[in-house]
Motif scaffolding. Structure first.
Motif, PDB file in Angstrom:
ATOM      1  N   HIS A  38       1.425   3.682  10.101  1.00  0.00           N
ATOM      2  CA  HIS A  38       1.564   5.282   8.972  1.00  0.00           C
ATOM      3  C   HIS A  38      -0.482   5.000   9.422  1.00  0.00           C
ATOM      4  O   HIS A  38      -1.007   3.706   8.979  1.00  0.00           O
ATOM      5  N   MET A  39      -0.826   5.899   9.539  1.00  0.00           N
ATOM      6  CA  MET A  39      -2.194   6.590   9.659  1.00  0.00           C
ATOM      7  C   MET A  39      -2.552   7.173   8.471  1.00  0.00           C
ATOM      8  O   MET A  39      -1.828   8.427   8.251  1.00  0.00           O
ATOM      9  N   LEU A  40      -3.338   5.995   7.935  1.00  0.00           N
ATOM     10  CA  LEU A  40      -4.048   7.562   6.354  1.00  0.00           C
ATOM     11  C   LEU A  40      -5.361   7.230   6.854  1.00  0.00           C
ATOM     12  O   LEU A  40      -6.131   7.040   7.452  1.00  0.00           O
ATOM     13  N   LEU A  41      -6.229   8.857   5.454  1.00  0.00           N
ATOM     14  CA  LEU A  41      -7.352   8.702   5.524  1.00  0.00           C
ATOM     15  C   LEU A  41      -7.559   8.430   3.740  1.00  0.00           C
ATOM     16  O   LEU A  41      -6.938   9.096   3.712  1.00  0.00           O
ATOM     17  N   VAL A  42      -8.583   7.895   4.270  1.00  0.00           N
ATOM     18  CA  VAL A  42      -9.328   7.600   2.888  1.00  0.00           C
ATOM     19  C   VAL A  42     -10.375   7.604   2.639  1.00  0.00           C
ATOM     20  O   VAL A  42     -11.268   7.146   3.210  1.00  0.00           O
ATOM     21  N   ASP A  43     -10.658   7.720   1.096  1.00  0.00           N
ATOM     22  CA  ASP A  43     -12.401   8.198   0.995  1.00  0.00           C
ATOM     23  C   ASP A  43     -12.936   6.467   0.861  1.00  0.00           C
ATOM     24  O   ASP A  43     -12.277   5.905   0.593  1.00  0.00           O
ATOM     25  N   THR A  44     -13.584   6.267   1.868  1.00  0.00           N
ATOM     26  CA  THR A  44     -14.646   5.730   1.810  1.00  0.00           C
ATOM     27  C   THR A  44     -15.858   5.162   0.795  1.00  0.00           C
ATOM     28  O   THR A  44     -14.717   4.063   0.218  1.00  0.00           O
ATOM     29  N   ILE A  83      -6.850   7.863  -0.997  1.00  0.00           N
ATOM     30  CA  ILE A  83      -5.176   8.201   0.011  1.00  0.00           C
ATOM     31  C   ILE A  83      -5.850   9.840  -0.222  1.00  0.00           C
ATOM     32  O   ILE A  83      -4.588  10.155  -1.467  1.00  0.00           O
ATOM     33  N   VAL A  84      -6.538  10.241   1.001  1.00  0.00           N
ATOM     34  CA  VAL A  84      -6.749  11.489   1.107  1.00  0.00           C
ATOM     35  C   VAL A  84      -4.954  12.066   1.752  1.00  0.00           C
ATOM     36  O   VAL A  84      -4.073  13.308   1.137  1.00  0.00           O
ATOM     37  N   ASP A  85      -4.673  11.734   2.550  1.00  0.00           N
ATOM     38  CA  ASP A  85      -3.275  12.015   3.109  1.00  0.00           C
ATOM     39  C   ASP A  85      -3.112  10.768   4.277  1.00  0.00           C
ATOM     40  O   ASP A  85      -4.124   9.430   4.136  1.00  0.00           O
ATOM     41  N   PHE A  86      -2.246  10.895   4.569  1.00  0.00           N
ATOM     42  CA  PHE A  86      -1.192  10.342   5.992  1.00  0.00           C
ATOM     43  C   PHE A  86      -0.469  11.164   6.832  1.00  0.00           C
ATOM     44  O   PHE A  86       0.075  11.649   6.492  1.00  0.00           O
ATOM     45  N   VAL A 134       0.649  -0.825   0.318  1.00  0.00           N
ATOM     46  CA  VAL A 134       0.035   0.003   0.264  1.00  0.00           C
ATOM     47  C   VAL A 134       0.768   0.971   0.013  1.00  0.00           C
ATOM     48  O   VAL A 134       1.747   1.118   0.941  1.00  0.00           O
ATOM     49  N   PRO A 135       1.165   2.287  -1.394  1.00  0.00           N
ATOM     50  CA  PRO A 135       1.861   3.401  -1.448  1.00  0.00           C
ATOM     51  C   PRO A 135       1.173   4.244  -0.227  1.00  0.00           C
ATOM     52  O   PRO A 135      -0.107   4.541  -0.044  1.00  0.00           O
ATOM     53  N   LEU A 136       2.439   5.129   0.448  1.00  0.00           N
ATOM     54  CA  LEU A 136       2.275   5.664   1.367  1.00  0.00           C
ATOM     55  C   LEU A 136       2.134   7.375   0.509  1.00  0.00           C
ATOM     56  O   LEU A 136       3.042   7.742   0.799  1.00  0.00           O
ATOM     57  N   LYS A 137       0.913   7.621  -0.191  1.00  0.00           N
ATOM     58  CA  LYS A 137       1.076   8.371  -1.023  1.00  0.00           C
ATOM     59  C   LYS A 137       0.298   9.335  -0.992  1.00  0.00           C
ATOM     60  O   LYS A 137      -0.694   8.513  -1.339  1.00  0.00           O
ATOM     61  N   ILE A 138      -0.208  10.188  -1.147  1.00  0.00           N
ATOM     62  CA  ILE A 138      -1.282  10.871  -0.986  1.00  0.00           C
ATOM     63  C   ILE A 138      -1.407  11.403  -2.837  1.00  0.00           C
ATOM     64  O   ILE A 138      -0.742  11.084  -3.891  1.00  0.00           O
ATOM     65  N   ASN A 139      -3.503  10.469  -3.030  1.00  0.00           N
ATOM     66  CA  ASN A 139      -3.618  11.017  -3.652  1.00  0.00           C
ATOM     67  C   ASN A 139      -4.022  10.247  -5.014  1.00  0.00           C
ATOM     68  O   ASN A 139      -3.827   9.690  -6.025  1.00  0.00           O
ATOM     69  N   TYR A 140      -3.060   8.832  -4.189  1.00  0.00           N
ATOM     70  CA  TYR A 140      -3.466   7.640  -5.350  1.00  0.00           C
ATOM     71  C   TYR A 140      -3.899   6.713  -4.220  1.00  0.00           C
ATOM     72  O   TYR A 140      -4.907   7.005  -3.018  1.00  0.00           O
TER      73      TYR A 140
END
Lengths: 309, 211
Positions: free
Chosen positions: B191-197, B202-205, B151-157
């Motif tokens: 690492h904590m992610l914020l993900v769109d349901t 991946i909105v942010d991490f 799982v990438p630690l990248k936003i907007n993915y």
């Protein structure tokens, strides 16, 4: 005093259980059931032990199904075959409905193709979400989730609560408490993916989930909790007056994972895949658990706790 | 310590007695101190008011989440509404359109737009102070048990299809700022992610939110 009363009540339920199901204590199915991989059991006769009472609520329970493997198909054949003798109306899915991808081909290979004849027969599937399921599954026409990650529906005198144990936030907890507080159904059945109690070596009891949901279950008289996640079958000894089951071997098997001599286990079966058939009738909730060979690996009847009081 | 003591070669009974007594006292002292620590940590109840700094941080976090919701709702309004009885093809097409449009709209957004470093500190502190040792261990086990490799630690993915979602222990979830239903907390390792349901973006991490 309350604790003593609870213990006596729990013991009473367990004894009733044991007498009704002809079981005493932990009886793990032996290896004679063996590993039936490759044995296509579609033609195996399925002997139904359920009473088939008039007006009863009849359903099946499958968990951790979404693999698309031949093993899932074999168990699916038994599920289909059992409907000839036990015409159930719907199926509860305990999560991990689709492993490893959710393209249209995955929906087809890991669900539709396996249960197509049941879908054709207007059997409804009601899904809960597991840790391998995208929340978008809640929109899928055949999972009947009405676009919701957690929801409730009723059949006859029973209410069914599908919970998202992967993400039990305050909104869901509040919803559960609110719905249960208004619910006068005789049977309240919760189903979710993660098991509050388990004798599994891989995962075990989900204590953090239990701490949040069990007080609510107890407060509002939830009768039965069905869960998956563990790839075996386990009937837990009644806990705080509630009957807990694990039925998570619908598409995967974790052979030999149930801990020996677990104090939680009333009955366990981890040598082949399995599913449950359930009938709610006037005299209680009857259940029968079938393996991939069509053998009955557990059965019994649960008294309604409210009636017992 | 008790396991070590019997293996020591002490010739005289008196010395053995003194050694064992000292050992036992040391263990008792250790346990007492640990008990005091646990008790002190356990006093920070959920209903204790947040510090001004924490409140400010959470207010800012909530405001940024609302900003994201405005963005994603602007996008979702332009998409055909997804039926509650959708086919797999419709679900997949909806998710893809949603992700593509959101990624385009959020191009250039930097990591940490929503999760400030203080948020990870807040999560760590919450776990350390709100839970007894046994619960802390279980929470970490639950989170780290999930197979989220890749799982990438990248936003907007998009969160990779087919990858497991870590169960967030409900006891922890109830102590974190509550989110609207459109987004979810996820963990990938520590690492904590914020993900769109709805579309898995991946909105942010924020790194190392788990102690």
């Amino acid at each position: 005093m309350k604790r003593t009363f609870g213990s006596v009540l729990g013991l009473t339920f367990f004894l009733l259980f044991a007498v009704n199901s002809g079981l005493q204590g932990q009886v793990r199915s032996g290896t004679s059931n063996g590993n039936a991989r490759g044995a296509h059991a579609a033609s195996a006769p399925v002997k139904i032990t359920l009473p088939l009472k008039k007006g009863s609520v009849r359903f099946a329970v499958i968990g951790d199904t979404g693999t698309g493997t031949s093993q899932q198909h074999e168990l699916g054949d038994i599920l289909l075959g059992s409907r000839q003798g036990f015409p159930y109306e719907f199926v509860l899915m305990l999560g991990d409905n689709l492993y490893g991808g959710e393209t249209p081909a995955d929906y087809k290979n890991k669900f539709q193709d396996v249960y197509q004849q049941l879908l054709d027969g207007k059997v409804k599937f009601y899904a809960a979400l597991g840790n391998h399921d995208e929340p978008a599954q809640r929109f899928y026409e055949n999972f009947n989730m009405d676009g919701k990650e957690y929801y409730r529906f009723t059949r006859g005198n029973a209410s069914f609560y599908a919970l998202n144990s992967n993400y039990m936030d305050k909104k869901q907890v509040d919803w559960l408490e609110s719905e249960l507080s208004k619910d006068s159904s005789e049977w309240k059945i919760a189903f979710c993916h993660h098991p509050p109690y388990s004798s599994g070596g891989k995962h075990g009891s989900d204590d953090q989930l239990r701490k949040v949901v069990e007080p609510i279950f107890v407060k509002y008289g939830v009768n039965v909790v069905l869960a998956g996640h563990e790839h075996f079958y386990e009937r837990i000894k009644p806990q705080k007056g509630i009957f807990y089951f694990i039925s998570g071997a619908g598409g995967k098997l974790r052979s030999g994972d149930v801990k020996d001599n677990s104090p939680l286990t009333a009955k366990a079966f981890d040598s082949d895949m399995s599913f449950m058939l359930i009938e709610i009738a006037d005299d209680g909730m009857h259940f029968q658990v079938l393996s991939r060979k069509g053998e009955t690996v557990d059965s019994g009847v649960l008294p309604n706790q409210k009636r017992q009081k | 310590m008790f396991a070590v003591l019997p293996t020591m070669k002490i010739k005289y009974g008196v010395e053995r007695f003194v050694f064992r007594t000292l050992g036992a006292l040391a263990v008792m002292l250790g346990m007492t101190l640990a008990g005091v620590t646990i008790q002190a940590q356990g006093t920070r109840a959920a209903d204790v008011k947040l510090s001004a700094h924490e409140q400010h941080m959470i207010d800012a976090f909530n405001a940024h989440v609302r900003d994201y919701l405005k963005q994603r709702n602007r996008v979702s309004r332009k998409l055909p509404k997804l039926s509650r009885e959708a086919t797999p093809e419709q679900i997949n097409a909806y998710q893809k359109s949603f992700v593509d449009a959101l990624r385009a709209m959020r191009a250039g957004t930097m990591p940490g737009y929503i999760f400030k470093p203080e948020f990870a500190e807040y999560v760590r502190t919450t776990i350390q102070t709100e839970f007894p040792v046994r619960d802390r261990v279980e929470i970490k086990q639950t989170i780290l048990e999930a197979d989220t490799k890749g799982v990438p630690l990248k936003i907007n993915y998009p969160y990779p299809e087919g990858k497991e979602f870590t169960q967030i222990p409900p006891t922890l979830l109830l102590k974190l700022p509550q989110l609207p239903k459109e987004v979810k907390y996820r963990f990938v390792g520590r690492h904590m992610l914020l993900v769109d349901t709805d579309n898995g973006l991946i909105v942010d991490f924020t790194p190392n939110a788990l102690p």
